[in-house]
Scaffold this motif. Structure first.
Motif, PDB file in Angstrom:
ATOM      1  N   ASN A   5       5.075   6.985  14.827  1.00 21.50           N
ATOM      2  CA  ASN A   5       4.196   6.543  13.757  1.00 21.50           C
ATOM      3  C   ASN A   5       3.282   5.405  14.212  1.00 21.50           C
TER       4      ASN A   5
ATOM      5  N   GLU B  60       0.854  -1.201   0.000  1.00 22.30           N
ATOM      6  CA  GLU B  60       0.000   0.000   0.000  1.00 22.30           C
ATOM      7  C   GLU B  60       0.882   1.239   0.000  1.00 22.30           C
TER       8      GLU B  60
ATOM      9  N   LYS C  16       2.168  14.326  -0.361  1.00 25.34           N
ATOM     10  CA  LYS C  16       1.545  15.657  -0.373  1.00 25.34           C
ATOM     11  C   LYS C  16       2.506  16.698  -0.916  1.00 25.34           C
TER      12      LYS C  16
ATOM     13  N   LEU D 218      -5.420   5.399  15.952  1.00 20.00           N
ATOM     14  CA  LEU D 218      -6.396   5.515  14.869  1.00 20.00           C
ATOM     15  C   LEU D 218      -7.122   4.196  14.615  1.00 20.00           C
ATOM     16  N   CYS D 219      -6.418   3.078  14.864  1.00 18.28           N
ATOM     17  CA  CYS D 219      -6.953   1.763  14.455  1.00 18.28           C
ATOM     18  C   CYS D 219      -7.429   0.906  15.613  1.00 18.28           C
TER      19      CYS D 219
ATOM     20  N   MET E 224       1.683  -3.920   9.321  1.00 20.31           N
ATOM     21  CA  MET E 224       2.347  -2.608   9.326  1.00 20.31           C
ATOM     22  C   MET E 224       3.720  -2.753   9.976  1.00 20.31           C
TER      23      MET E 224
ATOM     24  N   ASP F 209     -11.810   7.952   7.110  1.00 26.16           N
ATOM     25  CA  ASP F 209     -11.762   8.557   8.442  1.00 26.16           C
ATOM     26  C   ASP F 209     -12.483   9.904   8.413  1.00 26.16           C
TER      27      ASP F 209
ATOM     28  N   PHE G 185       0.842   5.848  -0.545  1.00 24.31           N
ATOM     29  CA  PHE G 185      -0.016   7.037  -0.563  1.00 24.31           C
ATOM     30  C   PHE G 185       0.576   8.075  -1.509  1.00 24.31           C
TER      31      PHE G 185
ATOM     32  N   ARG H  70       0.626   6.639  16.642  1.00 22.65           N
ATOM     33  CA  ARG H  70      -0.431   7.358  15.936  1.00 22.65           C
ATOM     34  C   ARG H  70      -1.385   6.358  15.264  1.00 22.65           C
TER      35      ARG H  70
ATOM     36  N   LEU I  12      -4.548  -3.188  10.232  1.00 14.85           N
ATOM     37  CA  LEU I  12      -3.270  -3.671  10.767  1.00 14.85           C
ATOM     38  C   LEU I  12      -3.452  -4.265  12.161  1.00 14.85           C
TER      39      LEU I  12
ATOM     40  N   MET J 106       3.723   1.956   2.766  1.00 14.64           N
ATOM     41  CA  MET J 106       3.631   3.411   2.768  1.00 14.64           C
ATOM     42  C   MET J 106       4.867   4.121   2.186  1.00 14.64           C
TER      43      MET J 106
HETATM   44  N1  LIG Z   1      -8.451   4.269  10.274  1.00 12.60           N
HETATM   45  C1  LIG Z   1      -7.477   4.070   9.380  1.00 12.60           C
HETATM   46  N2  LIG Z   1      -7.149   5.051   8.516  1.00 12.60           N
HETATM   47  C2  LIG Z   1      -6.162   4.894   7.619  1.00 12.60           C
HETATM   48  O1  LIG Z   1      -5.892   5.831   6.841  1.00 12.60           O
HETATM   49  C3  LIG Z   1      -5.476   3.644   7.588  1.00 12.60           C
HETATM   50  C4  LIG Z   1      -5.851   2.651   8.496  1.00 12.60           C
HETATM   51  N3  LIG Z   1      -6.830   2.884   9.381  1.00 12.60           N
HETATM   52  N4  LIG Z   1      -5.246   1.460   8.516  1.00 12.60           N
HETATM   53  C5  LIG Z   1      -4.152   1.119   7.727  1.00 12.60           C
HETATM   54  C6  LIG Z   1      -3.662   2.131   6.798  1.00 12.60           C
HETATM   55  C7  LIG Z   1      -2.279   2.640   7.242  1.00 12.60           C
HETATM   56  N5  LIG Z   1      -2.281   4.023   6.814  1.00 12.60           N
HETATM   57  C8  LIG Z   1      -1.155   4.871   6.893  1.00 12.60           C
HETATM   58  C9  LIG Z   1      -0.014   4.478   7.541  1.00 12.60           C
HETATM   59  C10 LIG Z   1       1.115   5.299   7.589  1.00 12.60           C
HETATM   60  C11 LIG Z   1       1.104   6.526   6.967  1.00 12.60           C
HETATM   61  C12 LIG Z   1       2.322   7.387   6.996  1.00 12.60           C
HETATM   62  O2  LIG Z   1       3.397   6.927   7.281  1.00 12.60           O
HETATM   63  N6  LIG Z   1       2.222   8.696   6.702  1.00 12.60           N
HETATM   64  C13 LIG Z   1       3.385   9.566   6.718  1.00 12.60           C
HETATM   65  C14 LIG Z   1       3.300  10.718   5.761  1.00 12.60           C
HETATM   66  C15 LIG Z   1       1.974  11.277   5.424  1.00 12.60           C
HETATM   67  C16 LIG Z   1       1.967  12.202   4.220  1.00 12.60           C
HETATM   68  O3  LIG Z   1       2.990  12.718   3.745  1.00 12.60           O
HETATM   69  O4  LIG Z   1       0.867  12.449   3.729  1.00 12.60           O
HETATM   70  C17 LIG Z   1       3.628  10.098   8.116  1.00 12.60           C
HETATM   71  O5  LIG Z   1       4.788  10.384   8.404  1.00 12.60           O
HETATM   72  O6  LIG Z   1       2.647  10.188   8.857  1.00 12.60           O
HETATM   73  C18 LIG Z   1      -0.041   6.932   6.310  1.00 12.60           C
HETATM   74  C19 LIG Z   1      -1.162   6.114   6.282  1.00 12.60           C
HETATM   75  C20 LIG Z   1      -3.551   4.359   6.194  1.00 12.60           C
HETATM   76  N7  LIG Z   1      -4.461   3.367   6.687  1.00 12.60           N
END
Ligand SMILES: Nc1nc(=O)c2c([nH]1)NC[C@@H]1CN(c3ccc(C(=O)N[C@@H](CCC(=O)O)C(=O)O)cc3)CN21
Ligand SMILES: NC(=O)C1=CN([C@@H]2O[C@H](COP(=O)(O)OP(=O)(O)OC[C@H]3O[C@@H](n4cnc5c(N)ncnc54)[C@H](O)[C@@H]3O)[C@@H](O)[C@H]2O)C=CC1
Length: 290
Positions: A215, A21, A26, A222-223, A208, A114, A23, A218, A180, A273
């Motif tokens: 991280n 997975e 941004k 959320l989960c 995960m 979310d 993303f 957080r 996760l 990610m």
């Molecule tokens: N409730 C829920 N919402 C989610 O969005 C979600 C889940 N559960 N379960 C599993 C996956 C895991 N998700 C993830 C996990 C890690 C990051 C992450 O590492 N984000 C970075 C950068 C964010 C960015 O640049 O936009 C960070 O450092 O937070 C993002 C989404 C999204 N998913």
């Protein structure tokens, strides 16, 4: 190729499905690096890669479709496009599905999404099953959905959550990706409950890998994933040693995956990610299992 066909083909080989997975970044700078990341991730030959969708706002700035197209056309890997529906209306979803159809992208992951307090809720859809029903009227898409081994945080109880999951499957979901989790036993108990409830779709286990403590904290908030004692001890011992925590996190994730594969899991979905290094280390650890 539709995800269901991928599962059927993989089943014949006796190996589990493997997916990643990512993303859409941004920041403009990170967006430039996405090609290198995609190249490395696709070099690991996952069966598909899912691409998350913005929580809301403009569908015009949304880079999800653009990245999914690249995965398909440049790297030859099957993409799944996430669609969330709390902050989007029917017209917007319909517009994105049209873009997907034009691009030959056949797989979507239908999510409620979310709640983002900074973006107004659109009231076309309240739950993911309503989005699934709508997608069904818009073309011939394969539809995946999310599921919760430790129960969704907002659900009244585990039984209600499973009944709601069954409704989503009955609406047209033919593949489930799990939230996760760090305790495989919770996944096995949940899997059994899905079969008792009459759900027969493949269920991929969502893993995960720990890359840093903030991280994980957080995501756990959320989960609602529970932290087994042995996992908590690792986090505590190495919380201030980035490199050691990464080593321990990799070993923990690989251990979880080995156990899942030994128990004949349908598939493993790694929440990589955009971290191709982490994906590479995990794939190295399970090279002869997948
Ligand atoms: N409730 C829920 N919402 C989610 O969005 C979600 C889940 N559960 N379960 C599993 C996956 C895991 N998700 C993830 C996990 C890690 C990051 C992450 O590492 N984000 C970075 C950068 C964010 C960015 O640049 O936009 C960070 O450092 O937070 C993002 C989404 C999204 N998913
Ligand atoms: N890979 C990812 O990006 C993932 C994201 N998520 C996130 O998890 C959250 C939930 O999304 P979904 O699972 O798609 O939501 P969902 O709509 O299937 O379920 C959300 C909650 O509502 C309940 N519910 C479902 N249908 C209902 C109905 N018809 N009537 C009454 N209650 C109902 C469920 O029991 C659950 O508590 C979202 O925030 C999603 O973005 C979850 C897993 C993976």
């Amino acid at each position: 190729m539709k995800v269901t066909e991928i599962f059927e083909a993989k089943k014949k080989t006796g190996k589990p499905v493997l997916s990643f997975e990512i993303f859409p970044p941004k920041k403009e700078e990170a967006l430039k690096n996405i090609d290198a990341t995609l190249e490395k991730l696709c070099d690991l030959h996952p069966d598909f890669i899912s691409v998350t969708f913005g929580a809301g706002g403009s569908t015009v700035d949304n880079k999800t479709v653009e990245i999914a197209k690249k995965i398909k056309n440049t790297y030859g890997v099957e993409p799944i496009v996430h669609l969330t529906c709390l902050h989007y209306g029917k017209e917007e979803i319909s517009g994105i599905l049209k873009q997907l159809e034009e691009a030959g992208i056949e797989n979507v992951l239908a999510l409620r999404g979310d709640v983002n307090p900074n973006i107004p809720v659109k009231y076309d859809f309240q739950y993911a099953n309503e989005l699934v029903e709508f997608i069904k009227t818009q073309g011939n898409f394969h539809i995946s959905g999310a599921c919760y081994p430790e129960t969704h945080l907002e659900a009244k109880d585990a039984i209600t959550d499973i009944h709601n999951l069954k409704r989503k499957v009955d609406a047209g979901v033919t593949h489930l990706v799990s939230q996760l989790f760090f305790d495989n036993e919770a996944f096995y108990r949940f899997y059994e409950k899905t079969r008792i409830a009459g759900i027969s779709t493949p269920v991929e286990a969502g893993i995960m890998p720990v890359t840093n403590k903030a991280n994980i904290e957080r995501m756990v908030n959320l989960c609602g994933a529970s932290l087994p004692k042995k996992f908590e001890r690792i986090l505590k011992k190495y919380e201030n040693n980035k490199e050691a925590l990464l080593d321990a996190g990799m070993a923990y994730a690989i251990n979880q995956i080995v156990d899942l594969i030994a128990n004949d899991v349908d598939g493993v979905h790694i929440y990589t990610m955009n971290n191709s290094k982490v994906a590479g280390r995990i794939c190295d650890g399970i090279r002869n299992l997948i």
